[in-house]
Each structure stands twice: as C-alpha cells, then as structure tokens.
Scaffold this motif. Sequence first.
Motif, PDB file in Angstrom:
ATOM      1  N   TYR A  14     -29.165 -51.972  27.848  1.00  0.00           N
ATOM      2  CA  TYR A  14     -28.763 -50.932  27.268  1.00  0.00           C
ATOM      3  C   TYR A  14     -29.217 -50.592  26.020  1.00  0.00           C
ATOM      4  O   TYR A  14     -29.782 -49.398  25.568  1.00  0.00           O
ATOM      5  CB  TYR A  14     -27.022 -50.944  27.234  1.00  0.00           C
ATOM      6  CG  TYR A  14     -26.370 -49.837  26.367  1.00  0.00           C
ATOM      7  CD1 TYR A  14     -26.178 -48.740  27.373  1.00  0.00           C
ATOM      8  CD2 TYR A  14     -26.096 -49.741  25.095  1.00  0.00           C
ATOM      9  CE1 TYR A  14     -25.526 -47.617  26.688  1.00  0.00           C
ATOM     10  CE2 TYR A  14     -25.359 -48.762  24.741  1.00  0.00           C
ATOM     11  CZ  TYR A  14     -25.239 -47.679  25.443  1.00  0.00           C
ATOM     12  OH  TYR A  14     -24.631 -46.473  24.931  1.00  0.00           O
ATOM     13  N   SER A  15     -29.590 -51.620  25.140  1.00  0.00           N
ATOM     14  CA  SER A  15     -30.279 -51.310  24.103  1.00  0.00           C
ATOM     15  C   SER A  15     -31.596 -50.904  24.298  1.00  0.00           C
ATOM     16  O   SER A  15     -32.127 -49.882  23.430  1.00  0.00           O
ATOM     17  CB  SER A  15     -30.277 -52.583  23.360  1.00  0.00           C
ATOM     18  OG  SER A  15     -29.091 -53.063  22.822  1.00  0.00           O
ATOM     19  N   ALA A  16     -32.321 -51.293  25.122  1.00  0.00           N
ATOM     20  CA  ALA A  16     -33.873 -50.975  25.731  1.00  0.00           C
ATOM     21  C   ALA A  16     -33.682 -49.262  25.927  1.00  0.00           C
ATOM     22  O   ALA A  16     -34.543 -48.491  25.395  1.00  0.00           O
ATOM     23  CB  ALA A  16     -34.324 -51.609  26.860  1.00  0.00           C
ATOM     24  N   VAL A  17     -32.705 -48.996  26.860  1.00  0.00           N
ATOM     25  CA  VAL A  17     -32.611 -47.666  27.042  1.00  0.00           C
ATOM     26  C   VAL A  17     -32.373 -46.655  26.014  1.00  0.00           C
ATOM     27  O   VAL A  17     -33.054 -45.672  25.768  1.00  0.00           O
ATOM     28  CB  VAL A  17     -31.370 -47.543  28.347  1.00  0.00           C
ATOM     29  CG1 VAL A  17     -30.905 -45.767  28.260  1.00  0.00           C
ATOM     30  CG2 VAL A  17     -31.873 -47.977  29.597  1.00  0.00           C
ATOM     31  N   THR A  18     -31.484 -47.231  25.324  1.00  0.00           N
ATOM     32  CA  THR A  18     -31.092 -46.085  23.948  1.00  0.00           C
ATOM     33  C   THR A  18     -32.170 -46.131  22.793  1.00  0.00           C
ATOM     34  O   THR A  18     -32.090 -45.267  22.129  1.00  0.00           O
ATOM     35  CB  THR A  18     -29.854 -46.581  23.435  1.00  0.00           C
ATOM     36  OG1 THR A  18     -29.641 -47.978  23.210  1.00  0.00           O
ATOM     37  CG2 THR A  18     -28.720 -46.138  24.503  1.00  0.00           C
ATOM     38  N   SER A  19     -32.929 -47.256  22.835  1.00  0.00           N
ATOM     39  CA  SER A  19     -34.210 -46.989  22.150  1.00  0.00           C
ATOM     40  C   SER A  19     -35.272 -46.169  22.547  1.00  0.00           C
ATOM     41  O   SER A  19     -35.867 -45.534  21.805  1.00  0.00           O
ATOM     42  CB  SER A  19     -34.568 -48.354  21.901  1.00  0.00           C
ATOM     43  OG  SER A  19     -33.599 -49.337  21.038  1.00  0.00           O
ATOM     44  N   TYR A  20     -35.435 -46.317  23.759  1.00  0.00           N
ATOM     45  CA  TYR A  20     -36.315 -45.621  24.588  1.00  0.00           C
ATOM     46  C   TYR A  20     -36.327 -44.060  24.354  1.00  0.00           C
ATOM     47  O   TYR A  20     -37.099 -43.318  24.248  1.00  0.00           O
ATOM     48  CB  TYR A  20     -36.668 -46.103  26.043  1.00  0.00           C
ATOM     49  CG  TYR A  20     -37.915 -45.739  26.598  1.00  0.00           C
ATOM     50  CD1 TYR A  20     -38.944 -46.889  26.844  1.00  0.00           C
ATOM     51  CD2 TYR A  20     -38.215 -44.547  27.235  1.00  0.00           C
ATOM     52  CE1 TYR A  20     -40.021 -46.101  27.479  1.00  0.00           C
ATOM     53  CE2 TYR A  20     -39.287 -44.056  27.773  1.00  0.00           C
ATOM     54  CZ  TYR A  20     -40.209 -45.008  27.832  1.00  0.00           C
ATOM     55  OH  TYR A  20     -41.467 -44.439  28.513  1.00  0.00           O
ATOM     56  N   PHE A  21     -35.101 -43.640  24.822  1.00  0.00           N
ATOM     57  CA  PHE A  21     -34.622 -42.245  25.009  1.00  0.00           C
ATOM     58  C   PHE A  21     -33.652 -41.751  23.872  1.00  0.00           C
ATOM     59  O   PHE A  21     -32.985 -42.648  23.356  1.00  0.00           O
ATOM     60  CB  PHE A  21     -33.930 -42.092  26.517  1.00  0.00           C
ATOM     61  CG  PHE A  21     -34.774 -42.220  27.502  1.00  0.00           C
ATOM     62  CD1 PHE A  21     -35.917 -41.044  27.899  1.00  0.00           C
ATOM     63  CD2 PHE A  21     -34.799 -43.265  28.153  1.00  0.00           C
ATOM     64  CE1 PHE A  21     -36.698 -41.168  29.021  1.00  0.00           C
ATOM     65  CE2 PHE A  21     -35.758 -43.602  29.372  1.00  0.00           C
ATOM     66  CZ  PHE A  21     -36.462 -42.660  29.798  1.00  0.00           C
ATOM     67  N   LYS A  22     -33.897 -40.373  23.446  1.00  0.00           N
ATOM     68  CA  LYS A  22     -33.151 -39.954  22.274  1.00  0.00           C
ATOM     69  C   LYS A  22     -31.754 -39.596  22.897  1.00  0.00           C
ATOM     70  O   LYS A  22     -30.728 -39.897  22.230  1.00  0.00           O
ATOM     71  CB  LYS A  22     -33.865 -38.848  21.696  1.00  0.00           C
ATOM     72  CG  LYS A  22     -33.045 -38.390  20.590  1.00  0.00           C
ATOM     73  CD  LYS A  22     -34.009 -37.246  19.953  1.00  0.00           C
ATOM     74  CE  LYS A  22     -35.116 -37.771  19.101  1.00  0.00           C
ATOM     75  NZ  LYS A  22     -35.913 -36.820  18.227  1.00  0.00           N
ATOM     76  N   ASN A  23     -31.809 -39.011  24.201  1.00  0.00           N
ATOM     77  CA  ASN A  23     -30.407 -38.661  24.855  1.00  0.00           C
ATOM     78  C   ASN A  23     -30.423 -38.994  26.286  1.00  0.00           C
ATOM     79  O   ASN A  23     -31.817 -39.096  26.766  1.00  0.00           O
ATOM     80  CB  ASN A  23     -29.865 -37.547  24.407  1.00  0.00           C
ATOM     81  CG  ASN A  23     -31.154 -36.442  24.562  1.00  0.00           C
ATOM     82  OD1 ASN A  23     -31.751 -36.069  25.784  1.00  0.00           O
ATOM     83  ND2 ASN A  23     -31.545 -35.744  23.509  1.00  0.00           N
ATOM     84  N   GLY A  24     -29.533 -38.838  27.132  1.00  0.00           N
ATOM     85  CA  GLY A  24     -29.603 -38.841  28.501  1.00  0.00           C
ATOM     86  C   GLY A  24     -28.314 -39.126  28.958  1.00  0.00           C
ATOM     87  O   GLY A  24     -27.347 -39.594  28.069  1.00  0.00           O
ATOM     88  N   GLU A  25     -28.000 -39.242  30.357  1.00  0.00           N
ATOM     89  CA  GLU A  25     -26.851 -39.716  31.150  1.00  0.00           C
ATOM     90  C   GLU A  25     -27.044 -41.319  31.313  1.00  0.00           C
ATOM     91  O   GLU A  25     -27.779 -41.456  32.365  1.00  0.00           O
ATOM     92  CB  GLU A  25     -26.375 -38.860  32.025  1.00  0.00           C
ATOM     93  CG  GLU A  25     -25.124 -39.428  32.759  1.00  0.00           C
ATOM     94  CD  GLU A  25     -24.804 -38.537  33.989  1.00  0.00           C
ATOM     95  OE1 GLU A  25     -23.831 -38.662  34.828  1.00  0.00           O
ATOM     96  OE2 GLU A  25     -25.567 -37.478  34.224  1.00  0.00           O
ATOM     97  N   TRP A  26     -26.581 -42.213  30.749  1.00  0.00           N
ATOM     98  CA  TRP A  26     -26.761 -43.679  30.962  1.00  0.00           C
ATOM     99  C   TRP A  26     -25.867 -44.074  31.941  1.00  0.00           C
ATOM    100  O   TRP A  26     -24.299 -43.776  31.830  1.00  0.00           O
ATOM    101  CB  TRP A  26     -26.154 -44.457  29.825  1.00  0.00           C
ATOM    102  CG  TRP A  26     -26.770 -43.911  28.218  1.00  0.00           C
ATOM    103  CD1 TRP A  26     -26.043 -43.773  27.296  1.00  0.00           C
ATOM    104  CD2 TRP A  26     -27.969 -43.381  28.140  1.00  0.00           C
ATOM    105  NE1 TRP A  26     -26.903 -43.244  26.394  1.00  0.00           N
ATOM    106  CE2 TRP A  26     -28.005 -42.820  26.762  1.00  0.00           C
ATOM    107  CE3 TRP A  26     -29.489 -43.275  28.611  1.00  0.00           C
ATOM    108  CZ2 TRP A  26     -29.317 -42.620  25.963  1.00  0.00           C
ATOM    109  CZ3 TRP A  26     -30.343 -42.628  28.075  1.00  0.00           C
ATOM    110  CH2 TRP A  26     -30.349 -42.222  26.687  1.00  0.00           C
ATOM    111  N   ILE A  27     -26.272 -44.700  33.019  1.00  0.00           N
ATOM    112  CA  ILE A  27     -25.431 -45.123  34.111  1.00  0.00           C
ATOM    113  C   ILE A  27     -25.800 -46.800  34.351  1.00  0.00           C
ATOM    114  O   ILE A  27     -26.794 -47.175  34.527  1.00  0.00           O
ATOM    115  CB  ILE A  27     -26.051 -44.499  35.494  1.00  0.00           C
ATOM    116  CG1 ILE A  27     -25.687 -42.969  35.405  1.00  0.00           C
ATOM    117  CG2 ILE A  27     -24.974 -44.878  36.717  1.00  0.00           C
ATOM    118  CD1 ILE A  27     -26.048 -42.115  36.529  1.00  0.00           C
TER     119      ILE A  27
END
Length: 285
Positions: A14-27
Amino acid sequence: MKIGYLGPKGSFTYSAVTSYFKNGEWIAYDSLIDLIDAQLNQEITYAMVPIENSIEGSVLPTLDHVYETLPSIQGEIILPIPQQLMVHKERQKEWRQTKKICSHPQALAQSQLFLRTHFPKIEIEQVGSTAQGAQQVANHPEQALAAIGPLSAAEEFGLVVVQKDIQTIVNNETRFWLLGSKPSASNLEAVDYKATLFVDLPENRPGALYQVLAVFAQKQLNLTKIESRPQKTQLGEYFFVIDVAVKAQAKELQEAISLLQEQQFPVHLIGQYPVYQINQVKPAQ
C-alpha cells in the motif's frame, strides 16, 4: 483508475502504491495470485506487487506467477522496509509475554535475528500480508498476540510499536513491480531504467547459459540480475530471469533478443521501464 495492492490498507505494498501514484482508486487483494490475475482480467488498471527484498531475495510467488501469465511491467519502485514489532495498546506493558507473532513470511524472515534473540520458541502464524497480521492483533486484544510490519500498519489499526526497526539489516529494501497493459505516469522522478526478460533453456546442452550471456556481452549490455527458476515441467528444466540496465527502446536490447531467438532460446520481454527510489515510507492515509 483502479490500482490493486496486497492488502489490507497499511501494508508495505500500500505504501508503494501511494508513493508511486498521486491519486487513484486503491483496491486491496488478499493474495499475490489474485492481485496479478485481477490485472490480467482487466478488473484493475495496475497491480503493485513485491518482487525482491534485500534480505530474503526474490518473492517467489510473484516471480513464478508472472512467468506463468506474462503480464507487462510498467515501472519499478524501491521502498525502504523497516519492520516494527507491534501489540494492542492494552498489552503494551506485557509485550514480552507475547505468545504468538502474526506476519507475512517475508517480514518474519527479515526479522529472524530479532526473533531468535528475543522470542526463540514463540509460536509463529504466517498471514497474507503484514497488514493482515496487524489487523488480527487489533481484532483480538484478549490474546497475547504481536505483529511484525510497517509503522503504517500500526497507525492504521491503532497498535503500539514496542520494538522499532527489528529487521536484520538497517538498509532493508524491497523492489515492487507495477504490472499493467499501458504505460503509467508516476509523480516521482526516475533514477534508472531497466528491462526484464525471461529466457528459457529448451534443452540441457553444454554451454547453453554461456551462449545466452555471451549475447549480452557482445551487445555491451550490463546485467543487473540473473536468477534461475524451475519451469515446473520436469526436473532439470529452468528459465532465467534477467534484468538489464538499459534505456527505453534501446537498439542493442532488441538486437540481443533477435540473436537469442536465432539461437533457439525462447525469450519473453516483460518490460522496459523506469525505476523510482523512495527514501522514506509514507504513513497510512
């Protein structure tokens, strides 16, 4: 844009996702296999998956399933992995009486020295992610449980960190691949570029691996990783994972692939992609 990660919220993925992208729908997904398959089935646009750790090496479930399904890598992010021992706030003073520790196998392996020193005979429960372990501790305050995982998991589930940075080496890091069918736009600045290939050795002939490596040497391509894995067909049949330091659309890489194919080596180019480096893990959002 839907982006899948190994959940629940608060995991390193989850930390990798939120660091890579500024926004999005996380699933969130409960397993790496389900996560990769969800991207292949176009349920999500991208899947963020761990691929290699500096202590424990390759994340084999990821590597093997990527070989079986051949998705495309669109980017890589390198994340620091500090592991924390956490307990329910009601058990903060009694944490040394912990009876069972719950965590992901990678986190447990990365903390083996700490566990052998402080809890040599404790019961271990392996779960699907570090955040799942933290969630289990939060849900059972009546039990003498602890979890190993990121600070973000402790914050997400209201746990107390009782021992900080228990990973075996200080500079513990994990590489994550972003899998998807189209290029991604990250809010980070790339620090490197590479390509990943899978090369099969179709028969056990003398000098086969040497012939593969000679092609890359001939084209003056620097290999940053080479690893063998069983093809799971029969004993003695392997494929090789090869990472190459190369800019996007490098002519030399395409020439090397053509030469390997001419020599009857099946080659799968999984991706040519940017690499991003994070120096500090983001807290849970």
